[in-house]
Scaffold this motif. Structure first.
Motif, PDB file in Angstrom:
ATOM      1  N   ASN A  78       0.815  -1.226   0.000  1.00  0.00           N
ATOM      2  CA  ASN A  78       0.000   0.000   0.000  1.00  0.00           C
ATOM      3  C   ASN A  78       0.849   1.277   0.000  1.00  0.00           C
ATOM      4  O   ASN A  78       0.748   2.118   0.891  1.00  0.00           O
ATOM      5  N   GLY A  79       1.669   1.410  -1.013  1.00  0.00           N
ATOM      6  CA  GLY A  79       2.434   2.638  -1.184  1.00  0.00           C
ATOM      7  C   GLY A  79       3.765   2.666  -0.455  1.00  0.00           C
ATOM      8  O   GLY A  79       4.348   3.736  -0.297  1.00  0.00           O
ATOM      9  N   ARG A  80       4.240   1.503  -0.034  1.00  0.00           N
ATOM     10  CA  ARG A  80       5.496   1.473   0.705  1.00  0.00           C
ATOM     11  C   ARG A  80       6.387   0.333   0.204  1.00  0.00           C
ATOM     12  O   ARG A  80       5.892  -0.702  -0.225  1.00  0.00           O
ATOM     13  N   THR A  81       7.679   0.563   0.242  1.00  0.00           N
ATOM     14  CA  THR A  81       8.653  -0.505   0.074  1.00  0.00           C
ATOM     15  C   THR A  81       9.260  -0.762   1.452  1.00  0.00           C
ATOM     16  O   THR A  81       8.932  -0.062   2.417  1.00  0.00           O
ATOM     17  N   ILE A  82      10.142  -1.740   1.547  1.00  0.00           N
ATOM     18  CA  ILE A  82      10.780  -1.987   2.843  1.00  0.00           C
ATOM     19  C   ILE A  82      11.587  -0.764   3.270  1.00  0.00           C
ATOM     20  O   ILE A  82      11.590  -0.375   4.440  1.00  0.00           O
ATOM     21  N   GLY A  83      12.255  -0.132   2.305  1.00  0.00           N
ATOM     22  CA  GLY A  83      13.024   1.077   2.608  1.00  0.00           C
ATOM     23  C   GLY A  83      12.134   2.219   3.057  1.00  0.00           C
ATOM     24  O   GLY A  83      12.431   2.908   4.035  1.00  0.00           O
ATOM     25  N   LYS A  84      11.033   2.438   2.349  1.00  0.00           N
ATOM     26  CA  LYS A  84      10.095   3.496   2.736  1.00  0.00           C
ATOM     27  C   LYS A  84       9.491   3.201   4.102  1.00  0.00           C
ATOM     28  O   LYS A  84       9.320   4.105   4.923  1.00  0.00           O
ATOM     29  N   ARG A  85       9.164   1.938   4.338  1.00  0.00           N
ATOM     30  CA  ARG A  85       8.565   1.562   5.618  1.00  0.00           C
ATOM     31  C   ARG A  85       9.535   1.842   6.772  1.00  0.00           C
ATOM     32  O   ARG A  85       9.125   2.324   7.829  1.00  0.00           O
ATOM     33  N   SER A  86      10.796   1.536   6.579  1.00  0.00           N
ATOM     34  CA  SER A  86      11.784   1.761   7.635  1.00  0.00           C
ATOM     35  C   SER A  86      11.998   3.240   7.917  1.00  0.00           C
ATOM     36  O   SER A  86      12.376   3.620   9.026  1.00  0.00           O
ATOM     37  N   MET A  87      11.731   4.085   6.923  1.00  0.00           N
ATOM     38  CA  MET A  87      11.874   5.533   7.088  1.00  0.00           C
ATOM     39  C   MET A  87      10.532   6.210   7.352  1.00  0.00           C
ATOM     40  O   MET A  87      10.446   7.429   7.362  1.00  0.00           O
ATOM     41  N   SER A  88       9.474   5.415   7.559  1.00  0.00           N
ATOM     42  CA  SER A  88       8.123   5.920   7.839  1.00  0.00           C
ATOM     43  C   SER A  88       7.589   6.794   6.706  1.00  0.00           C
ATOM     44  O   SER A  88       6.965   7.826   6.939  1.00  0.00           O
ATOM     45  N   LEU A  89       7.829   6.370   5.479  1.00  0.00           N
ATOM     46  CA  LEU A  89       7.363   7.092   4.302  1.00  0.00           C
ATOM     47  C   LEU A  89       6.281   6.299   3.589  1.00  0.00           C
ATOM     48  O   LEU A  89       6.248   5.070   3.660  1.00  0.00           O
ATOM     49  N   LYS A  90       5.410   7.019   2.884  1.00  0.00           N
ATOM     50  CA  LYS A  90       4.330   6.358   2.157  1.00  0.00           C
ATOM     51  C   LYS A  90       3.915   7.193   0.956  1.00  0.00           C
ATOM     52  O   LYS A  90       3.885   8.420   1.019  1.00  0.00           O
ATOM     53  N   VAL A  91       3.552   6.508  -0.129  1.00  0.00           N
ATOM     54  CA  VAL A  91       3.043   7.171  -1.331  1.00  0.00           C
ATOM     55  C   VAL A  91       1.553   7.450  -1.144  1.00  0.00           C
ATOM     56  O   VAL A  91       0.797   6.557  -0.751  1.00  0.00           O
ATOM     57  N   VAL A  92       1.128   8.695  -1.412  1.00  0.00           N
ATOM     58  CA  VAL A  92      -0.290   9.053  -1.329  1.00  0.00           C
ATOM     59  C   VAL A  92      -0.665   9.905  -2.532  1.00  0.00           C
ATOM     60  O   VAL A  92       0.188  10.512  -3.164  1.00  0.00           O
ATOM     61  N   LYS A  93      -1.957   9.943  -2.836  1.00  0.00           N
ATOM     62  CA  LYS A  93      -2.469  10.855  -3.854  1.00  0.00           C
ATOM     63  C   LYS A  93      -2.625  12.235  -3.232  1.00  0.00           C
ATOM     64  O   LYS A  93      -3.032  12.366  -2.070  1.00  0.00           O
ATOM     65  N   THR A  94      -2.345  13.264  -3.979  1.00  0.00           N
ATOM     66  CA  THR A  94      -2.461  14.618  -3.448  1.00  0.00           C
ATOM     67  C   THR A  94      -3.913  15.046  -3.260  1.00  0.00           C
ATOM     68  O   THR A  94      -4.177  16.024  -2.558  1.00  0.00           O
ATOM     69  N   ASN A  95      -4.853  14.319  -3.875  1.00  0.00           N
ATOM     70  CA  ASN A  95      -6.273  14.668  -3.713  1.00  0.00           C
ATOM     71  C   ASN A  95      -6.927  13.913  -2.563  1.00  0.00           C
ATOM     72  O   ASN A  95      -8.128  14.018  -2.357  1.00  0.00           O
ATOM     73  N   GLY A  96      -6.146  13.115  -1.816  1.00  0.00           N
ATOM     74  CA  GLY A  96      -6.669  12.421  -0.647  1.00  0.00           C
ATOM     75  C   GLY A  96      -7.187  11.021  -0.930  1.00  0.00           C
ATOM     76  O   GLY A  96      -7.473  10.274  -0.001  1.00  0.00           O
ATOM     77  N   LYS A  97      -7.285  10.631  -2.191  1.00  0.00           N
ATOM     78  CA  LYS A  97      -7.754   9.291  -2.528  1.00  0.00           C
ATOM     79  C   LYS A  97      -6.616   8.292  -2.395  1.00  0.00           C
ATOM     80  O   LYS A  97      -5.442   8.648  -2.414  1.00  0.00           O
ATOM     81  N   GLU A  98      -7.003   7.008  -2.283  1.00  0.00           N
ATOM     82  CA  GLU A  98      -5.994   5.960  -2.237  1.00  0.00           C
ATOM     83  C   GLU A  98      -5.383   5.789  -3.630  1.00  0.00           C
ATOM     84  O   GLU A  98      -6.108   5.758  -4.630  1.00  0.00           O
ATOM     85  N   PRO A  99      -4.039   5.685  -3.715  1.00  0.00           N
ATOM     86  CA  PRO A  99      -3.435   5.449  -5.029  1.00  0.00           C
ATOM     87  C   PRO A  99      -3.922   4.136  -5.635  1.00  0.00           C
ATOM     88  O   PRO A  99      -4.142   3.156  -4.929  1.00  0.00           O
ATOM     89  N   LYS A 100      -4.101   4.149  -6.941  1.00  0.00           N
ATOM     90  CA  LYS A 100      -4.479   2.931  -7.665  1.00  0.00           C
ATOM     91  C   LYS A 100      -3.218   2.246  -8.186  1.00  0.00           C
ATOM     92  O   LYS A 100      -2.134   2.830  -8.209  1.00  0.00           O
ATOM     93  N   ASN A 101      -3.368   1.005  -8.623  1.00  0.00           N
ATOM     94  CA  ASN A 101      -2.223   0.295  -9.193  1.00  0.00           C
ATOM     95  C   ASN A 101      -1.646   1.040 -10.393  1.00  0.00           C
ATOM     96  O   ASN A 101      -0.437   1.007 -10.636  1.00  0.00           O
ATOM     97  N   SER A 102      -2.517   1.725 -11.135  1.00  0.00           N
ATOM     98  CA  SER A 102      -2.051   2.494 -12.288  1.00  0.00           C
ATOM     99  C   SER A 102      -1.162   3.663 -11.856  1.00  0.00           C
ATOM    100  O   SER A 102      -0.231   4.043 -12.587  1.00  0.00           O
ATOM    101  N   ASP A 103      -1.425   4.228 -10.679  1.00  0.00           N
ATOM    102  CA  ASP A 103      -0.582   5.309 -10.163  1.00  0.00           C
ATOM    103  C   ASP A 103       0.803   4.781  -9.802  1.00  0.00           C
ATOM    104  O   ASP A 103       1.818   5.415 -10.113  1.00  0.00           O
ATOM    105  N   TYR A 104       0.832   3.620  -9.146  1.00  0.00           N
ATOM    106  CA  TYR A 104       2.116   3.000  -8.825  1.00  0.00           C
ATOM    107  C   TYR A 104       2.874   2.639 -10.097  1.00  0.00           C
ATOM    108  O   TYR A 104       4.108   2.768 -10.170  1.00  0.00           O
TER     109      TYR A 104
END
Length: 243
Positions: A78-104
């Motif tokens: 859900n928007g994270r890799t192991i590296g992002k997870r360890s740094m507490s980072l996450k991919v999000v849409k700027t409009n507040g919606k959940e990213p779709k697979n097409s966004d990834y």
């Protein structure tokens, strides 16, 4: 510190800290080391089993990990890799919606240009100069990378850590008539009022107090200084009565 305000699907505006460039680089290094470790391990196994298709093992395992690691990780986690997870980072849409697979997928496609072909220079330039810290792939997919700790998004676990139910003496019995979403909204308004102490946020707080009183059919006046305490007590009592 750069931040982004996202309007969620519940029409609650939440302020997130945009991932800093240094954190993104560290997350990339962690992910790269994981891919490198997979390469080394697969190479060793390929050498050991060279007589029984070791080269095929390398191409069937190591190459897909290198090519698809980031895409598969962001979809599965859900928007994270192991590296992002360890740094507490996450991919999000700027409009507040959940990213779709097409966004990834779009982020992954432009990763080649952002990072590999330009040695990261294009990504660094875009992240440093764009409004929401977005690399080219983020701009195309309307996503960004946020830091989710310590605290942009409020959950009940965050509230309960600071409130021992056994120690709470309930003041407002009617607080239990509110909903989970309304309590989270109150908590978010209080947080933003504390962080951005200006007239605009005071007006939002006043409006929220009025709506709470209207919903619960309350008829009493509050001084300016009492309004925040009224909302804090409402949240505290709701937890005590419903948890």
């Amino acid at each position: 510190m750069q931040s982004i305000e996202i309007n969620t699907t519940q029409n609650v505006r939440i302020n997130y800290e945009v991932a800093q460039l240094g954190d993104r680089i560290l997350a990339f290094i962690i992910d790269f080391l994981i891919i490198l470790a997979a390469f080394i391990l697969t190479s060793i196994l390929a050498a050991i089993f060279s007589s029984v298709g070791g080269d095929m093992l390398f191409f069937l395992v190591a190459m897909p990990i290198f090519i698809f690691y980031n895409l598969a990780s962001e979809i599965i986690l859900n928007g994270r890799t192991i590296g992002k997870r360890s740094m507490s980072l996450k991919v999000v849409k700027t409009n507040g919606k959940e990213p779709k697979n097409s966004d990834y997928f779009l982020r992954w496609v432009f990763r080649m240009i952002d990072i590999y072909l330009s040695l990261g220079s294009i990504a660094i330039i875009f992240i440093a100069t764009s409004k929401n810290g977005q690399r080219l792939g983020d701009l195309i997919s309307d996503t960004t990378l946020i830091r989710i700790k310590p605290g942009g998004h409020i959950t009940y676990n965050d509230i309960l850590r600071n409130q021992e139910k056994a120690q709470i003496e309930v003041t407002y019995q009617w607080a239990k008539n509110l909903s989970d979403k309304e309590i989270l909204l109150i908590q978010e308004v209080l947080r933003r009022n504390k962080k951005y102490n200006n007239q605009s946020h005071e007006e939002i707080l006043d409006e929220l107090v009025g709506k709470v009183k209207q919903k619960l059919h309350l008829d009493f006046q509050l001084d300016v200084g009492d309004k925040k305490e009224f909302l804090r007590t409402t949240v505290r009592d709701y937890i005590a009565l419903t948890r």
